[in-house]
Scaffold this active site. Structure first.
Site, PDB file in Angstrom:
ATOM      1  N   TYR A  99      -2.760   6.980 -17.570  1.00 32.34           N
ATOM      2  CA  TYR A  99      -3.216   8.405 -18.710  1.00 32.34           C
ATOM      3  C   TYR A  99      -2.126   9.467 -18.964  1.00 32.34           C
ATOM      4  CZ  TYR A  99      -5.443  13.557 -18.699  1.00 32.34           C
ATOM      5  OH  TYR A  99      -5.273  14.262 -18.592  1.00 32.34           O
ATOM      6  N   ASP A 171      -7.955   4.913 -10.867  1.00 35.85           N
ATOM      7  CA  ASP A 171      -8.389   5.786 -11.762  1.00 35.85           C
ATOM      8  C   ASP A 171     -10.085   4.941 -12.521  1.00 35.85           C
ATOM      9  OD1 ASP A 171      -9.265   7.555 -13.438  1.00 35.85           O
ATOM     10  OD2 ASP A 171      -7.210   8.582 -13.996  1.00 35.85           O
ATOM     11  N   LYS A 196     -14.888  14.811 -16.585  1.00 36.73           N
ATOM     12  CA  LYS A 196     -15.127  13.875 -17.364  1.00 36.73           C
ATOM     13  C   LYS A 196     -16.518  13.577 -16.858  1.00 36.73           C
ATOM     14  CE  LYS A 196     -11.466  14.538 -18.232  1.00 36.73           C
ATOM     15  NZ  LYS A 196      -9.558  13.587 -18.579  1.00 36.73           N
TER      16      LYS A 196
HETATM   17  C1  LIG Z   1      -8.628  13.636 -17.100  1.00 36.00           C
HETATM   18  C2  LIG Z   1      -7.774  12.550 -17.124  1.00 36.00           C
HETATM   19  C3  LIG Z   1      -7.232  13.012 -15.872  1.00 36.00           C
HETATM   20  C4  LIG Z   1      -7.270  14.326 -15.584  1.00 36.00           C
HETATM   21  O1  LIG Z   1      -8.293  15.128 -15.109  1.00 36.00           O
HETATM   22  P1  LIG Z   1      -8.005  16.376 -14.999  1.00 36.00           P
HETATM   23  O2  LIG Z   1      -9.387  16.701 -14.086  1.00 36.00           O
HETATM   24  O3  LIG Z   1      -7.771  16.752 -16.557  1.00 36.00           O
HETATM   25  O4  LIG Z   1      -6.795  17.053 -14.561  1.00 36.00           O
HETATM   26  C5  LIG Z   1      -7.097  11.526 -15.157  1.00 36.00           C
HETATM   27  N1  LIG Z   1      -7.038  10.343 -15.478  1.00 36.00           N
HETATM   28  C6  LIG Z   1      -8.068  10.349 -16.387  1.00 36.00           C
HETATM   29  C7  LIG Z   1      -8.629   8.629 -16.746  1.00 36.00           C
HETATM   30  C8  LIG Z   1      -8.678  10.767 -17.549  1.00 36.00           C
HETATM   31  O5  LIG Z   1      -9.164  11.115 -18.605  1.00 36.00           O
END
Ligand SMILES: *Cc1c(COP(=O)(O)O)cnc(C)c1O
Length: 372
Positions: A99, A171, A196
């Site tokens: 990311y 992640d 998300k």
């Molecule tokens: C959006 C995202 C992040 C970061 O999250 P935030 O809430 O925007 O700080 C980290 N890893 C992945 C895979 C993401 O899609």
């Protein structure tokens, strides 16, 4: 308990004081001490803990099959806390297509601070093994990856990390525990942007770290959180927990719709290639079938032609919204290279979609007219 049941019940209890079935939002920043100076209810001050945050953390630990969890104010804050446990001079392995915010954090914040990172192809276990150094402390996995949906074998990479005495972090934002449980595959820690799919409605920013064990490493993550103060508000916790209650059913619908959209695009003459791990010709299909129960709601595709041709397709869609982020009920489309900015390795003709909960036929018709 099975996953759907945990999603509804974990971290939930009928409020003992009022009988509230839906949890109340606890806004108090401070909590009463007893006459003897102790804190009989466990809460002292809202930066170190709050009832809404405890409920969310209990739920997250249960869903990821972990023993402990810490909820953060964003996914990025959760990632920051994990790297802050390391020391200057330590070495990290991360995917070259990690990311872009995580890559920026490692290059712009942690490299000057003394943390060394090697970016490599995490989908190739031999390359991972070859990059291990005596000071490698952490291996970062992100699968499916963003935006090419590359698949990393979590059990293979975590085995390599462990034989080097390193911690394996996954992640799991794109798959969510509804489709993939990295701790069961060998990961030590799971990181989420709850912004998300877990929040699920594009209305709350949040993050989390879930740990296989409430060990020294996790205790340090929790210390960074409480001392550094990157904590979510009570309402943010309430919203994420409310989103999680329907997570298993949303992920099924996102995956079903995405599979239909990916199949439609794969046979379209104006499309060069579709990146979706559910497609049998995707390079990561076999490993994805082994470690995911469904293939998720994210689909990327490359339009035949240039950046301009891809931009033109994004300009013509009516039902999709042109916006970044993912995991909400509404479908989003995004020209990824331009949001990642200079240095982006994303192909210029690539569009990334977060497939929402609309009817798949409506989404397909919208893409068909935009590709005409
Ligand atoms: C959006 C995202 C992040 C970061 O999250 P935030 O809430 O925007 O700080 C980290 N890893 C992945 C895979 C993401 O899609």
């Amino acid at each position: 308990m099975e996953f759907e049941t945990l999603a509804v019940h974990a971290g939930h209890q009928v409020d003992p004081a009022t009988g509230d079935v839906t949890p109340p939002i606890h806004l108090s920043t401070t909590f009463e001490r007893s006459e003897d100076g102790t804190y009989p209810r466990g809460y002292i001050y809202s930066r170190s803990g709050n009832p809404n945050r405890s409920s969310l953390e209990q739920c997250l630990a249960a869903l990821e099959d972990g023993r402990a969890a810490a909820a953060f104010s964003s996914g990025s804050a959760a990632s920051m806390a994990v790297f802050q446990v390391l020391s200057p001079g330590d070495h990290v392995l991360a995917p070259s297509d990690v990311y872009h915010g995580t890559a920026r954090m490692l290059k712009e914040i942690f490299a000057p601070w003394g943390l060394e990172t090697t970016f490599l192809d995490m989908t190739d276990p031999a390359e991972v093994e070859g990059a291990i150094r005596p000071n490698t402390r952490l291996v970062w996995v992100e699968t499916p990856s963003n935006p090419l949906l590359k698949i990393t074998d979590i059990s293979a990479v975590s085995a390599i990390a462990h034989s080097a005495g390193a911690v394996c972090v996954c992640d799991n934002t794109w798959a969510t525990p509804a489709l993939q449980r990295p701790i069961q595959q060998g990961a030590d820690l799971v990181v989420h942007a709850t912004t998300k799919y877990l929040g699920g409605h594009s209305d709350v920013t949040g993050g989390a770290v879930v740990a296989r064990a409430n060990d020294e490493f996790f205790q340090r993550v929790a210390q960074v959180q409480q001392t550094g103060g990157a904590v979510p508000s009570p309402f943010d916790c309430w919203l994420v927990l409310r989103g999680i209650r329907t997570l298993p059913w949303r992920m099924r619908a996102h995956s079903e719709n995405a599979a239909k959209v990916a199949a439609f695009l794969s046979s379209h003459p104006s499309v060069e290639v579709v990146h979706y791990p559910g497609l049998e010709d995707h390079t990561g299909h076999q490993i994805a079938s082994k470690q995911m129960s469904l293939f998720g709601g994210m689909v990327s595709f490359q339009v035949k032609g240039s950046r301009g041709d891809a931009m033109a397709v994004a300009a013509k869609v009516k039902l999709f919204t042109r916006a970044t982020s993912l995991g909400g009920t509404e479908s989003l489309i995004e020209h990824r290279a331009s949001i990642e900015g200079p240095g982006s390795q994303t192909p210029d003709n690539l569009l990334r979609m977060s497939i929402g909960l609309e009817n798949a036929e409506d989404l397909i018709q919208d893409l068909a007219q935009a590709l005409e």
